[in-house]
Design a protein around this motif. Structure first.
Motif, mmCIF file in Angstrom:
data_model
loop_
_atom_site.group_PDB
_atom_site.id
_atom_site.type_symbol
_atom_site.label_atom_id
_atom_site.label_comp_id
_atom_site.label_asym_id
_atom_site.label_seq_id
_atom_site.Cartn_x
_atom_site.Cartn_y
_atom_site.Cartn_z
ATOM 1 N N VAL A 1 18.039 4.207 57.184
ATOM 2 C CA VAL A 1 18.671 3.347 56.191
ATOM 3 C C VAL A 1 17.590 2.672 55.348
ATOM 4 O O VAL A 1 16.634 2.107 55.890
ATOM 5 C CB VAL A 1 19.548 2.275 56.859
ATOM 6 C CG1 VAL A 1 20.096 1.313 55.813
ATOM 7 C CG2 VAL A 1 20.681 2.926 57.644
ATOM 8 N N GLN A 2 17.767 2.720 54.051
ATOM 9 C CA GLN A 2 16.859 2.012 53.145
ATOM 10 C C GLN A 2 17.663 1.002 52.345
ATOM 11 O O GLN A 2 18.695 1.352 51.765
ATOM 12 C CB GLN A 2 16.162 2.991 52.208
ATOM 13 C CG GLN A 2 15.112 3.852 52.893
ATOM 14 C CD GLN A 2 14.339 4.697 51.901
ATOM 15 O OE1 GLN A 2 14.866 5.113 50.887
ATOM 16 N NE2 GLN A 2 13.066 4.935 52.209
ATOM 17 N N LEU A 3 17.187 -0.225 52.324
ATOM 18 C CA LEU A 3 17.848 -1.275 51.574
ATOM 19 C C LEU A 3 17.133 -1.470 50.240
ATOM 20 O O LEU A 3 15.920 -1.689 50.218
ATOM 21 C CB LEU A 3 17.836 -2.589 52.358
ATOM 22 C CG LEU A 3 18.526 -2.569 53.712
ATOM 23 C CD1 LEU A 3 18.440 -3.929 54.376
ATOM 24 C CD2 LEU A 3 19.981 -2.148 53.577
ATOM 25 N N GLN A 4 17.884 -1.388 49.175
ATOM 26 C CA GLN A 4 17.320 -1.538 47.835
ATOM 27 C C GLN A 4 17.892 -2.790 47.193
ATOM 28 O O GLN A 4 19.093 -2.841 46.902
ATOM 29 C CB GLN A 4 17.625 -0.318 46.985
ATOM 30 C CG GLN A 4 16.992 -0.361 45.610
ATOM 31 C CD GLN A 4 17.147 0.949 44.860
ATOM 32 O OE1 GLN A 4 17.757 1.900 45.363
ATOM 33 N NE2 GLN A 4 16.607 1.016 43.664
ATOM 34 N N ALA A 5 17.019 -3.768 46.987
ATOM 35 C CA ALA A 5 17.439 -5.026 46.381
ATOM 36 C C ALA A 5 17.118 -5.020 44.896
ATOM 37 O O ALA A 5 16.107 -4.458 44.474
ATOM 38 C CB ALA A 5 16.742 -6.196 47.064
ATOM 39 N N SER A 6 17.979 -5.660 44.129
ATOM 40 C CA SER A 6 17.765 -5.753 42.687
ATOM 41 C C SER A 6 18.439 -7.005 42.154
ATOM 42 O O SER A 6 19.201 -7.662 42.871
ATOM 43 C CB SER A 6 18.313 -4.515 41.985
ATOM 44 O OG SER A 6 19.707 -4.413 42.204
ATOM 45 N N GLY A 7 18.140 -7.335 40.907
ATOM 46 C CA GLY A 7 18.809 -8.447 40.260
ATOM 47 C C GLY A 7 17.952 -9.679 40.054
ATOM 48 O O GLY A 7 18.395 -10.643 39.427
ATOM 49 N N GLY A 8 16.734 -9.674 40.587
ATOM 50 C CA GLY A 8 15.868 -10.819 40.386
ATOM 51 C C GLY A 8 15.379 -10.908 38.953
ATOM 52 O O GLY A 8 15.586 -10.009 38.146
ATOM 53 N N GLY A 9 14.732 -12.016 38.648
ATOM 54 C CA GLY A 9 14.201 -12.194 37.314
ATOM 55 C C GLY A 9 13.832 -13.635 37.058
ATOM 56 O O GLY A 9 13.773 -14.458 37.972
ATOM 57 N N LEU A 10 13.597 -13.922 35.793
ATOM 58 C CA LEU A 10 13.222 -15.264 35.362
ATOM 59 C C LEU A 10 14.441 -15.943 34.749
ATOM 60 O O LEU A 10 15.114 -15.368 33.886
ATOM 61 C CB LEU A 10 12.096 -15.188 34.335
ATOM 62 C CG LEU A 10 11.676 -16.499 33.666
ATOM 63 C CD1 LEU A 10 11.111 -17.462 34.701
ATOM 64 C CD2 LEU A 10 10.658 -16.217 32.570
#
Length: 117
Positions: free
Chosen positions: A1-10
């Motif tokens: 299983v690989q967890l891919q996180a996204s959505g971060g930013g300034l």
């Protein structure tokens, strides 16, 4: 299983972001039965728990995000979310998603959230 996180930013203080964490390579029954969580680590500090959601969708939050952050999950998409509102500069950190299943922890790579004052 690989967890891919996204959505971060300034984002400016008071703003909002939504983080996503997708479990790739996970079958539906595995993801559905796992506890999903978000943790964060600010520079020079230890990683700390932000929020968790169980398979039954019970949620738990750290005191410092209660009333501002909401954790949710979409099992069909194998994805957990963290909606972050009323962001503060102290929320600046790398946010990591976690999947706890069969007595094992799986971690994503982290996504950076920077909140400017």
């Amino acid at each position: 299983v690989q967890l891919q996180a996204s959505g971060g930013g300034l984002v400016q203080a008071g703003g909002s972001l939504r983080l996503s964490c997708t479990a790739r390579g996970s079958i539906l029954s595995t993801f559905s039965s796992a506890v999903m969580g978000w943790y964060r680590q600010a520079p020079g500090k230890q990683r700390e728990l932000v929020a968790t959601i169980t398979s039954g969708r019970s949620t738990d939050y750290a005191d410092f995000v209660k009333g501002r952050f909401t954790i949710s999950r979409d099992n069909a998409k194998r994805t957990a979310y963290l909606q972050m509102n009323s962001l503060k500069p102290d929320d600046t950190a790398v946010y990591y998603c976690n999947m706890y299943w069969a007595s094992r922890d799986y971690w994503g790579q982290g996504t950076l959230v920077t909140v400017s004052s």
